[in-house]
Design an enzyme around this catalytic site. Sequence first.
Site, PDB file in Angstrom:
ATOM      1  N   LYS A 143      -6.290  -4.394  -2.836  1.00 46.44           N
ATOM      2  CA  LYS A 143      -5.946  -4.754  -4.221  1.00 46.44           C
ATOM      3  C   LYS A 143      -5.135  -6.058  -4.261  1.00 46.44           C
ATOM      4  O   LYS A 143      -5.485  -7.011  -3.615  1.00 46.44           O
ATOM      5  CB  LYS A 143      -5.210  -3.581  -4.902  1.00 46.44           C
ATOM      6  CG  LYS A 143      -6.097  -2.343  -4.996  1.00 46.44           C
ATOM      7  CD  LYS A 143      -5.376  -1.125  -5.489  1.00 46.44           C
ATOM      8  CE  LYS A 143      -4.541  -0.476  -4.417  1.00 46.44           C
ATOM      9  NZ  LYS A 143      -4.135   0.899  -4.678  1.00 46.44           N
ATOM     10  N   ASP A 148      -2.414   7.995  -3.155  1.00 53.13           N
ATOM     11  CA  ASP A 148      -2.467   8.439  -4.566  1.00 53.13           C
ATOM     12  C   ASP A 148      -3.575   9.460  -4.834  1.00 53.13           C
ATOM     13  O   ASP A 148      -3.430  10.338  -5.684  1.00 53.13           O
ATOM     14  CB  ASP A 148      -2.570   7.241  -5.540  1.00 53.13           C
ATOM     15  CG  ASP A 148      -3.653   6.246  -5.171  1.00 53.13           C
ATOM     16  OD1 ASP A 148      -4.298   6.422  -4.120  1.00 53.13           O
ATOM     17  OD2 ASP A 148      -3.858   5.275  -5.927  1.00 53.13           O
TER      18      ASP A 148
HETATM   19  C1  BGC Z   1      -6.675   1.799  -1.505  1.00 52.34           C
HETATM   20  C2  BGC Z   1      -6.578   3.302  -1.519  1.00 52.34           C
HETATM   21  C3  BGC Z   1      -6.147   3.789  -2.880  1.00 52.34           C
HETATM   22  C4  BGC Z   1      -7.036   3.202  -3.963  1.00 52.34           C
HETATM   23  C5  BGC Z   1      -6.630   3.631  -5.357  1.00 52.34           C
HETATM   24  C6  BGC Z   1      -7.524   1.296  -2.662  1.00 52.34           C
HETATM   25  O1  BGC Z   1      -7.496  -0.093  -2.719  1.00 52.34           O
HETATM   26  O2  BGC Z   1      -7.206   1.333  -0.292  1.00 52.34           O
HETATM   27  O3  BGC Z   1      -5.691   3.770  -0.533  1.00 52.34           O
HETATM   28  O4  BGC Z   1      -6.226   5.189  -2.901  1.00 52.34           O
HETATM   29  O5  BGC Z   1      -7.019   1.800  -3.888  1.00 52.34           O
HETATM   30  O6  BGC Z   1      -5.340   3.228  -5.648  1.00 52.34           O
END
Ligand code: BGC
Length: 471
Positions: free
Chosen positions: A173, A209
């Site tokens: 992200k 999460d």
């Molecule tokens: C992460 C995950 C996370 C998801 C939702 C992804 O970019 O790698 O660990 O659960 O985003 O937040």
Amino acid sequence: MIAAQLLAYYFTELKDDQLKKIDKYLFSMRFSDDTLKDLMSRFKREMEAGLGRDTNATATVKMLPTFVRSIPQGSEKGDFIALDLGGSNFRILRVKVTQDKKQPVQMESQVYETPDDIIHGSGSQLFDHVADCLGDFMEKQNIKDKKLPVGFTFSFPCAQTKLDEAVLVTWTKKFKASGVEGADVVKLLNKAIQKRGDYEADIMAVVNDTVGTMMTCGFDDQRCEVGIIIGTGTNACYMEELRHIDLVEGDEGRMCINTEWGAFGDDGSLEDIRTEFDREIDRGSLNPGVCSFEKMISGMYLGEIVRQILIDLTKRGFLFRGQISETLKTRGIFETKFLSQIESDRLALLQVRAILQQLGLDSTCDDSIIVKEVCGTVSRRAAQICGAGMAAVVDKIRENRGLDHLEVTVGVDGTLYKLHPHFSRIFQQTVKDLAPKCDVTFLLSEDGSGKGAALITAVGCRQRELDAQQH
Ligand code: BGC
């Protein structure tokens, strides 16, 4: 008749042949049932590879063990702090879990800003910031003298060998703080807290999460054995049989697996369904070459995919009188929330036009029809492929248990799922079509990840007490 044709029929004189051209242009982003079925099988194979000792290293879907072995029993209790970092907001919560039938969980929370220079700075800056916010929260709650157990929802892929240790595999992200990948985030946070020296905290559990969401929903519904997030990022977790998890000792019982499905396709295996637009947003992203599946689905990217398509359609003379404005050239201008607004059925074409105008895109009514069709195609594709992944997960649980028919609940959270007018419906329909032997109930989780972290911490506390008694 496709939605745009209907609109065109009623409102404008957009030429039929032009519509056909747009339809043809968007064809590569519309998937047949067979393609979706094939995607589901490929995903299932990749899950198997992630679980296997010899195949895990090369598997893209890492299937990370979480060391969460059971869903809540409803008998948990205590006073906890939950930190929630990695979703749309950084939040700190105080969660009191009691045996009160009416209101077993009471929460107070505060959102803290995490400026870009901190999430893109050094790891120590980031964890100093987290420790500062925690200090502030404890001060305000008047609990600075207490050493409360802390559950840390950290929404990134982490390798865990126990509940209270989590080595960040890679940032995803918007996050990119240096020196954290490869390090244990519990150690980094403890160090930052010790450096302040004015309060103590006992970090008992690091929780993804998805796992927090599953646990929260599991508190109310014992059949909840899957968690999914469709927000800024996307991911899913589920309860897997321990005998299938090669990387963890033991054969009895189950453990929650964080699939980290966002990385599906990072070995090039989704090239047949990715488009030039997907490749373009990948090139412009913070983490090129990874998170292929996530970049086709989640809220952080859908708006950018739409923008890329609009630029291309303009170059081809289909939109905005062939003029690419400075606005359209601006990365990030087309936020995913605009997709949700534009696709709302309640919005008349003139209102779509008003939104585009607000964005600085000088559009005609015909332009608005085309933009709406592009948004619909991009979000439908996202919901369908996400549904194919979910279908693979629930069908795997069914097969694991040798059942002809499985009833299961999935805990869901995430802004895209909650706010988009059609995403949840298309996603659920896809799961139904692809996994007909599974009867799936989708449960929206409110405040899921923080509350879930507290519940896992409660389970962790109980386990620690038991271990102490045994030794
Ligand atoms: C992460 C995950 C996370 C998801 C939702 C992804 O970019 O790698 O660990 O659960 O985003 O937040």
